[in-house]
Design an enzyme around this catalytic site. Structure first.
Site, mmCIF file in Angstrom:
data_model
loop_
_atom_site.group_PDB
_atom_site.id
_atom_site.type_symbol
_atom_site.label_atom_id
_atom_site.label_comp_id
_atom_site.label_asym_id
_atom_site.label_seq_id
_atom_site.Cartn_x
_atom_site.Cartn_y
_atom_site.Cartn_z
ATOM 1 N N ARG A 3 11.826 -19.047 -6.565
ATOM 2 C CA ARG A 3 12.089 -17.709 -6.031
ATOM 3 C C ARG A 3 13.052 -16.887 -6.871
ATOM 4 N NH1 ARG A 3 13.633 -18.530 0.198
ATOM 5 N NH2 ARG A 3 13.846 -16.270 0.038
ATOM 6 N N HIS A 6 1.006 -16.565 -2.803
ATOM 7 C CA HIS A 6 2.432 -16.572 -2.469
ATOM 8 C C HIS A 6 2.656 -16.894 -1.003
ATOM 9 C CE1 HIS A 6 6.504 -15.756 -3.773
ATOM 10 N NE2 HIS A 6 6.711 -14.964 -2.732
ATOM 11 N N TYR A 66 1.105 3.365 2.519
ATOM 12 C CA TYR A 66 1.109 4.740 2.032
ATOM 13 C C TYR A 66 1.094 4.842 0.508
ATOM 14 C CZ TYR A 66 2.504 5.755 6.826
ATOM 15 O OH TYR A 66 2.550 5.851 8.188
#
Length: 824
Positions: free
Chosen positions: A41, A87, A130
């Site tokens: 990570r 993932h 968006y």
């Protein structure tokens, strides 16, 4: 600690309790968690500079065909594909990583082309539903050739898909875009750099594997932030490049502009890395309200898409803008610190890496990628050549081939008979069986022969490439250069050394002094004993007129003086050929118009000189149209072209030869006279017009011809108005006499007694040595009156003037250390 378990059986449920040591349980669980955070990570791989989530995003977008020449797709779709296939974490973490890859103010070379609101330094991005995204052009070089076995693939979290262990990375992404992350027990914070500079350093290291850090820093002098700005102080950068850890200051780029007809403002056009304008405005308002910041009338944010960042800070009337700016640097994010901690994964292990290590790891990765790619291409071409050769055999005996196939019972029998009759391999026979009849034309044979020849040539090239490690490294360097040409941009961040400050003075004290004192005309004096002070012009004075004190004081012989203002930056030239910029604002101010240099400070302390052998020889104006003139101990003379000086706190104005040093410096025009005096009592003067002005990097030209063992001890520039009143002071002594035991003899002659000679000649004798004397210890040429001083700065008496040019000197009462110009 106890652990209860229920065993599923048909019998009544029986409880089973296991005793577990709580420390062992915590240790094992914590190690597993730490391992996951560090390797999966938080830390980037040193080869491609990507964290796992970033690598999976780029790979999945490439697999989805989101190329730069195709349309954008919803970011939510990308996030869903990455989360569902590669993932095993939440969508918010994936989208945050995607956004960072698309932000031009975060990455020096963005890898994702975002469409929509991807946030700013002060606001977060819009939701994933968006915004839209596709790969940017540089990202294609990160993922290219993945289908040619250039890297290893590993299973995803549920073994249903394959993903690359590392990307091919045709650009050095880790150095170019930097990285940041917090793991368990360690963290990384790497600065962005300029792609062109990093590629140049990598190519140099490829060609010169033993290159030193200093050589690499000639190509990569420091970080290059996407936001631009200015880096102040380079010592921390070198520490980071040497051992992976270091810190430095970054400043906003600010200019002083006339905002309105009666108002001056500070216009901020670039901010430190990851500092937003709203944060700066908030800190300024807090400082003004707390009365920690003074002199600011208003702050206006005029940032837009056309002009970019533009933050206008109004300065109140009567306040010096530079002083206000110094406050802002100290109390707001206009100046910020950046701490480099280059921690990355190398062969699966976290390591702290310097610049050379980072480049070496990346180069080794690219060499491996190119080698595997070449091996893959060689194998594919050999396979294709094998099939083409089989087809050519079939076309040459096509009738017999058809007969063999028609008389065979089935496909297996036909394949076996073709192998036996025409000596073909199983692959070739299988390929012939699948051949379409339209390929059996004359043109197909010509095409196959051309393809065979091309395959043979390509195989030969690949064999040659793989046979030489030097050729592979050369190809890596060539591909890096091509990437730099495609995606490289000019440097944005300015690099400067830290500006010198008076010894013991804090930035807070300097800023306060700036606000309290106006920018007034003054004259700065440098004594012959190394003390510096200034005299301010009083209000209403038409000019600066200074007088000597009624009683002679220590250190009152002047070596150099300069008319300037208290805030104007001037230069001090040292015996090592350095020019040091400084402001006379913090210099001691002599009372009234009287020059008492004993009250000044040591110039070496004021400029923070660390080398005791380095001496300040003169003061120069950085704005004057007259060249700086220097003379050295080895007889070299140089005139430095005015203007265009490097924008650095200090720089060299002459390239000195080994063992040489500057002995005199001044400023003057073509009508001035340049005067050398040597240790063997030779004096030479010639017009300054005989010396052509040169740039700072030049080494000058021959000024005076020296005899064996002689050196220049004095160099002076005489203005035309001073020639008539100039005198020559010489002090002769014996080199064998104990210092201070014999003062020696001195002579004061009129300068007009010495005839001029051509440049690079030997001059004329300036003093006849008495028995036991072998050299001049002190020499000075300048307008009368001359003032002699001892080692403690006390005044020494000189003989009367008017002595013969080549006469001997008169005995001195005490040892003379230096001679300078007295105050009229």
């Amino acid at each position: 600690m106890t652990r209860a378990t229920n065993e599923p059986t048909d019998a009544p449920i029986a409880e089973r309790i296991e005793d577990v040591d709580v420390s062992d349980e915590m240790q094992g669980s914590f190690l597993e968690y730490a391992y996951s955070v560090i390797y999966s990570r938080a830390l980037p791989d040193a080869r491609d500079g990507l964290k796992p989530v970033q690598r999976r995003i780029l790979y999945m977008m490439s697999d989805m065909g989101l190329r730069p020449d195709r349309g954008h797709v919803k970011s939510a779709r990308v996030v869903g594909e990455v989360m569902g296939k590669l993932h095993p974490h939440g969508d918010s973490a994936i989208y945050d990583a995607l956004v960072r890859l698309a932000q031009p103010f975060t990455l020096r070379v963005p890898l994702v082309d975002g469409h929509g609101n991807f946030g700013s330094l002060d606001d977060g991005p819009a939701a994933a539903r968006y915004t839209e995204a596709r790969l940017a052009a540089p990202a294609m070089s990160m993922t290219e050739h993945l289908d040619e076995d250039v890297v290893d693939f590993v299973p995803n979290y549920d073994n249903s898909h394959q993903q690359p262990e590392v990307l091919p990375a045709a650009i050095p992404n880790l150095l170019v875009n930097g990285a940041s992350g917090i793991a368990v027990g360690m963290a990384t914070n790497m600065a962005p750099h300029n792609l062109i500079e990093v590629v140049q350093a990598a190519r140099h290291l490829i060609q010169h594997p033993e290159a030193t850090l200093d050589e690499l820093m000639e190509f990569v002098p420091g970080p290059d932030f996407p936001s631009g700005g200015t880096i102040v102080g380079l010592a921390g950068i070198r520490d980071a490049y040497a051992n992976g850890r270091g810190s430095f200051k970054t400043r906003a780029r600010v200019s002083v502009e006339q905002v309105t007809a009666r108002k001056t403002g500070l216009v901020v056009t670039e901010l430190p890395y990851l500092v937003g304008p709203e944060k700066v405005i908030e800190k300024i308002k807090d400082g003004v309200n707390a009365k920690k910041i003074t002199g600011i009338s208003d702050v206006t944010d005029l940032t837009d898409r056309n002009r970019g960042l533009r933050l206008v800070i109004g300065v109140k009337t009567g306040f010096n803008p530079q002083a206000v700016l110094e406050q802002l640097y100290r109390l707001t994010p206009l100046e910020d610190s950046f701490n480099i901690n280059n921690v990355a994964l190398v062969d699966g292990q976290p390591q702290t890496l310097g610049l050379r290590d980072l480049l070496s790891v990346y180069i080794a990765h690219r060499v491996r990628v190119v080698t595997r790619r070449s091996e893959y291409r060689l194998a594919r071409r050999r396979e294709r050549l094998h099939l083409v050769e089989g087809l050519l055999i079939a076309i040459l005996d096509i009738d017999e081939v058809i007969q063999v196939i028609r008389t065979s019972d089935d496909a297996d029998a036909a394949r076996t008979r073709l192998q036996e009759v025409f000596d073909l391999s199983q692959l070739q026979a299988e390929y012939i069986l699948e051949l379409r009849l339209r390929r059996l034309t004359r043109f197909s044979r010509i095409e196959l022969e051309a393809e065979r020849d091309q395959l043979l040539a390509e195989i030969a090239q690949l064999d040659e490439l793989l046979s030489s490690d030097a050729r592979i490294r050369a190809l890596v360097a060539e591909e890096l250069g091509h990437a730099a040409e495609l995606y490289g941009t000019p440097r944005r961040t300015l690099l400067t050394e830290a500006r010198p400050q008076p010894a013991g003075a804090s930035r807070k004290a300097i800023a306060a002094a700036d606000l309290e004192h106006a920018d007034v005309p003054c004259r700065v004096f440098l004594s012959s004993t190394g003390r510096i002070a200034r005299v301010d012009r009083q209000p209403g004075d038409e000019g600066i007129a200074v007088t000597a004190p009624a009683r002679r004081s220590k250190h009152d012989a002047i070596r150099s003086s300069l008319d300037t203002t208290s805030r104007t930056e001037i230069g001090a030239v040292t015996s090592r050929g350095r020019l040091i910029r400084f402001s006379p604002l913090e210099l001691p101010v002599m009372p009234g118009n009287s020059v008492q240099l004993g009250a000044g400070v040591r110039v070496a302390e004021y400029l923070a000189l660390t080398d005791r052998d380095e001496q300040v020889l003169g003061l120069v104006s950085l704005d004057a149209a007259q060249p700086i003139v220097l003379g050295t101990a080895q007889g070299v003379v140089k005139r430095v072209s005015p203007g265009g000086y490097p924008n650095r706190p200090d720089f060299e104005v002459i390239a000195l030869k080994p063992g040489d040093r500057v002995v005199g410096v001044a400023q003057g025009g073509d009508d001035d006279e340049l005067v050398f005096v040597t240790s063997d009592a030779q004096l030479l003067h010639f017009p300054a017009s005989a010396v052509r002005p040169q740039g700072c990097a030049a080494g000058g030209m021959a000024g005076i011809k020296l005899d064996a063992g002689a050196s220049v001890i004095s160099f002076t520039v005489l203005a035309p108005d001073d020639v008539a009143s100039a005198v020559v002071v010489t002090v002769a002594a014996s080199g064998d006499t104990l210092l201070g035991a014999d003062p020696g003899t001195a002579k004061v002659s009129d300068f007009s007694e010495f005839p001029g000679k051509g440049r690079a000649t030997g001059g004329v004798r300036a003093q006849r040595f008495l028995k036991g004397q072998d050299a001049l210890s002190v020499a000075w040429v300048g307008p009368a009156p001359a003032r002699a001083l001892g080692s403690d700065g006390s005044t020494r008496n000189l003989p009367e003037g008017g002595a013969k040019r080549d006469g001997s000197g008169s005995p001195l009462e005490a040892v003379v250390q230096v001679v300078g110009r007295g105050i009229r």
